[in-house]
Write a protein that holds these residues in place. Structure first.
Motif, PDB file in Angstrom:
ATOM      1  N   GLU A  26      57.571  84.143  67.771  1.00  0.00           N
ATOM      2  CA  GLU A  26      57.913  83.333  66.614  1.00  0.00           C
ATOM      3  C   GLU A  26      57.178  83.809  65.365  1.00  0.00           C
ATOM      4  O   GLU A  26      56.037  84.217  65.425  1.00  0.00           O
ATOM      5  CB  GLU A  26      57.549  81.877  66.889  1.00  0.00           C
ATOM      6  N   THR A  27      57.886  83.757  64.234  1.00  0.00           N
ATOM      7  CA  THR A  27      57.231  84.039  62.966  1.00  0.00           C
ATOM      8  C   THR A  27      56.977  82.713  62.258  1.00  0.00           C
ATOM      9  O   THR A  27      57.653  81.722  62.508  1.00  0.00           O
ATOM     10  CB  THR A  27      58.087  84.959  62.076  1.00  0.00           C
ATOM     11  N   PHE A  28      56.009  82.714  61.404  1.00  0.00           N
ATOM     12  CA  PHE A  28      55.619  81.537  60.655  1.00  0.00           C
ATOM     13  C   PHE A  28      55.856  81.818  59.179  1.00  0.00           C
ATOM     14  O   PHE A  28      55.926  82.971  58.763  1.00  0.00           O
ATOM     15  CB  PHE A  28      54.139  81.229  60.901  1.00  0.00           C
ATOM     16  N   SER A  29      55.900  80.782  58.372  1.00  0.00           N
ATOM     17  CA  SER A  29      56.119  80.972  56.937  1.00  0.00           C
ATOM     18  C   SER A  29      54.999  81.798  56.310  1.00  0.00           C
ATOM     19  O   SER A  29      55.197  82.445  55.295  1.00  0.00           O
ATOM     20  CB  SER A  29      56.239  79.624  56.231  1.00  0.00           C
ATOM     21  N   PHE A  30      53.826  81.812  56.927  1.00  0.00           N
ATOM     22  CA  PHE A  30      52.691  82.546  56.364  1.00  0.00           C
ATOM     23  C   PHE A  30      52.474  83.908  57.019  1.00  0.00           C
ATOM     24  O   PHE A  30      51.502  84.584  56.732  1.00  0.00           O
ATOM     25  CB  PHE A  30      51.411  81.694  56.430  1.00  0.00           C
ATOM     26  N   GLY A  31      53.389  84.328  57.908  1.00  0.00           N
ATOM     27  CA  GLY A  31      53.255  85.657  58.492  1.00  0.00           C
ATOM     28  C   GLY A  31      53.611  85.700  59.953  1.00  0.00           C
ATOM     29  O   GLY A  31      54.269  84.803  60.482  1.00  0.00           O
ATOM     30  N   GLU A  32      53.151  86.773  60.606  1.00  0.00           N
ATOM     31  CA  GLU A  32      53.475  86.967  62.018  1.00  0.00           C
ATOM     32  C   GLU A  32      52.425  87.837  62.695  1.00  0.00           C
ATOM     33  O   GLU A  32      51.718  88.598  62.044  1.00  0.00           O
ATOM     34  CB  GLU A  32      54.853  87.596  62.152  1.00  0.00           C
ATOM     35  N   ALA A  33      52.368  87.700  64.018  1.00  0.00           N
ATOM     36  CA  ALA A  33      51.477  88.530  64.819  1.00  0.00           C
ATOM     37  C   ALA A  33      51.920  89.990  64.694  1.00  0.00           C
ATOM     38  O   ALA A  33      53.104  90.275  64.495  1.00  0.00           O
ATOM     39  CB  ALA A  33      51.511  88.085  66.280  1.00  0.00           C
ATOM     40  N   ALA A  34      50.951  90.890  64.787  1.00  0.00           N
ATOM     41  CA  ALA A  34      51.243  92.317  64.652  1.00  0.00           C
ATOM     42  C   ALA A  34      50.402  93.100  65.653  1.00  0.00           C
ATOM     43  O   ALA A  34      49.354  92.626  66.090  1.00  0.00           O
ATOM     44  CB  ALA A  34      50.925  92.778  63.230  1.00  0.00           C
ATOM     45  N   PRO A  35      50.850  94.306  65.997  1.00  0.00           N
ATOM     46  CA  PRO A  35      50.017  95.144  66.864  1.00  0.00           C
ATOM     47  C   PRO A  35      48.780  95.626  66.114  1.00  0.00           C
ATOM     48  O   PRO A  35      48.835  95.862  64.894  1.00  0.00           O
ATOM     49  CB  PRO A  35      50.930  96.325  67.228  1.00  0.00           C
ATOM     50  N   ALA A  36      47.667  95.761  66.816  1.00  0.00           N
ATOM     51  CA  ALA A  36      46.401  96.172  66.199  1.00  0.00           C
ATOM     52  C   ALA A  36      46.525  97.500  65.464  1.00  0.00           C
ATOM     53  O   ALA A  36      45.870  97.716  64.442  1.00  0.00           O
ATOM     54  CB  ALA A  36      45.299  96.236  67.251  1.00  0.00           C
ATOM     55  N   ALA A  37      47.385  98.387  65.950  1.00  0.00           N
ATOM     56  CA  ALA A  37      47.558  99.704  65.326  1.00  0.00           C
ATOM     57  C   ALA A  37      48.093  99.605  63.895  1.00  0.00           C
ATOM     58  O   ALA A  37      47.921 100.525  63.101  1.00  0.00           O
ATOM     59  CB  ALA A  37      48.494 100.564  66.170  1.00  0.00           C
ATOM     60  N   LYS A  38      48.723  98.504  63.547  1.00  0.00           N
ATOM     61  CA  LYS A  38      49.272  98.331  62.191  1.00  0.00           C
ATOM     62  C   LYS A  38      48.261  97.751  61.204  1.00  0.00           C
ATOM     63  O   LYS A  38      48.552  97.627  60.017  1.00  0.00           O
ATOM     64  CB  LYS A  38      50.511  97.447  62.241  1.00  0.00           C
ATOM     65  N   ALA A  39      47.082  97.406  61.686  1.00  0.00           N
ATOM     66  CA  ALA A  39      46.071  96.785  60.820  1.00  0.00           C
ATOM     67  C   ALA A  39      45.609  97.746  59.740  1.00  0.00           C
ATOM     68  O   ALA A  39      45.378  98.928  59.992  1.00  0.00           O
ATOM     69  CB  ALA A  39      44.884  96.312  61.651  1.00  0.00           C
ATOM     70  N   THR A  40      45.474  97.221  58.529  1.00  0.00           N
ATOM     71  CA  THR A  40      44.942  97.998  57.415  1.00  0.00           C
ATOM     72  C   THR A  40      43.473  97.649  57.169  1.00  0.00           C
ATOM     73  O   THR A  40      42.814  98.309  56.385  1.00  0.00           O
ATOM     74  CB  THR A  40      45.755  97.728  56.133  1.00  0.00           C
ATOM     75  N   ARG A  41      43.002  96.612  57.851  1.00  0.00           N
ATOM     76  CA  ARG A  41      41.614  96.182  57.703  1.00  0.00           C
ATOM     77  C   ARG A  41      41.194  95.432  58.961  1.00  0.00           C
ATOM     78  O   ARG A  41      41.995  94.728  59.571  1.00  0.00           O
ATOM     79  CB  ARG A  41      41.488  95.273  56.489  1.00  0.00           C
ATOM     80  N   THR A  42      39.919  95.571  59.320  1.00  0.00           N
ATOM     81  CA  THR A  42      39.345  94.820  60.438  1.00  0.00           C
ATOM     82  C   THR A  42      38.255  93.902  59.893  1.00  0.00           C
ATOM     83  O   THR A  42      37.418  94.325  59.099  1.00  0.00           O
ATOM     84  CB  THR A  42      38.752  95.773  61.498  1.00  0.00           C
ATOM     85  N   VAL A  43      38.303  92.644  60.324  1.00  0.00           N
ATOM     86  CA  VAL A  43      37.316  91.650  59.905  1.00  0.00           C
ATOM     87  C   VAL A  43      36.690  91.041  61.157  1.00  0.00           C
ATOM     88  O   VAL A  43      37.414  90.567  62.032  1.00  0.00           O
ATOM     89  CB  VAL A  43      37.973  90.528  59.065  1.00  0.00           C
ATOM     90  N   GLU A  44      35.367  91.091  61.249  1.00  0.00           N
ATOM     91  CA  GLU A  44      34.678  90.436  62.363  1.00  0.00           C
ATOM     92  C   GLU A  44      34.366  89.000  61.976  1.00  0.00           C
ATOM     93  O   GLU A  44      33.832  88.745  60.894  1.00  0.00           O
ATOM     94  CB  GLU A  44      33.391  91.172  62.727  1.00  0.00           C
TER      95      GLU A  44
END
Length: 176
Positions: A26-44
């Protein structure tokens, strides 16, 4: 006329009382889950007992963020993305999971529910598998990768019963 309005109101309240269960795709109005490989930034994000560090985050619309979630507390915690209304709804779902024996203070049982006393139509298939949420046991690390769809104000929160109310919620600002 009064009776009909009362029935409509009661029916509307009944519909609102059911938790919203999201499908993994499911997608939400504020976005959607994505594969980690598509990340442009990592936040701990560190989950401690009743707090997050950092307490607020800023992202951009269209950005894909990989959240690395480190639970340094003694309790089970959740990282859930959504607006305040979504968190209220999800808290009801989590209460049912706790009441059914599925959630403990430190973990989630695979099939810990007491099936002899449960309404199978209501909770028989209940799982914690919403794409905007992840549970993290004490001492463990988990990940959630999300593409933010539009600008707006969101929250990241722990909806384990009582945790949000105790202050385990942070602000997430999505800018253009």
């Amino acid at each position: 006329m009064f009776l009909r309005k009362s029935c409509l109101l009661a029916g509307g309240l009944l519909v609102l009382s059911f938790p919203v269960l999201a499908s993994p795709g499911e997608t939400f109005s504020f976005g959607e889950a994505a594969p980690a490989a598509k990340a442009t930034r990592t936040v701990e994000v560190v989950l401690q007992d009743i707090s997050f560090s950092p307490e607020s985050l800023d992202v951009k619309a269209g950005e894909t963020v990989r959240f690395v979630l480190v639970n340094k507390g003694q309790l089970l915690h959740e990282f859930n993305l959504g607006d305040a209304a979504m968190h209220v709804s999800h808290q009801q779902e989590m209460l049912k999971m706790q009441a059914g024996g599925m959630l403990t203070a430190t973990g989630m049982k695979k099939d810990g529910m007491d099936h002899s006393t449960m309404d199978h139509g209501d909770m028989g298939a209940m799982k914690h598998d919403d794409p905007n949420s992840v549970l993290v046991e004490p001492g463990k690390t988990a990940e959630l990768t999300w593409t933010f769809g539009k600008a707006g104000a969101l929250e990241f929160a722990c909806n384990i019963p009582g945790h949000y109310q105790a202050g385990m919620v942070g602000k997430l600002t999505v800018s253009q």
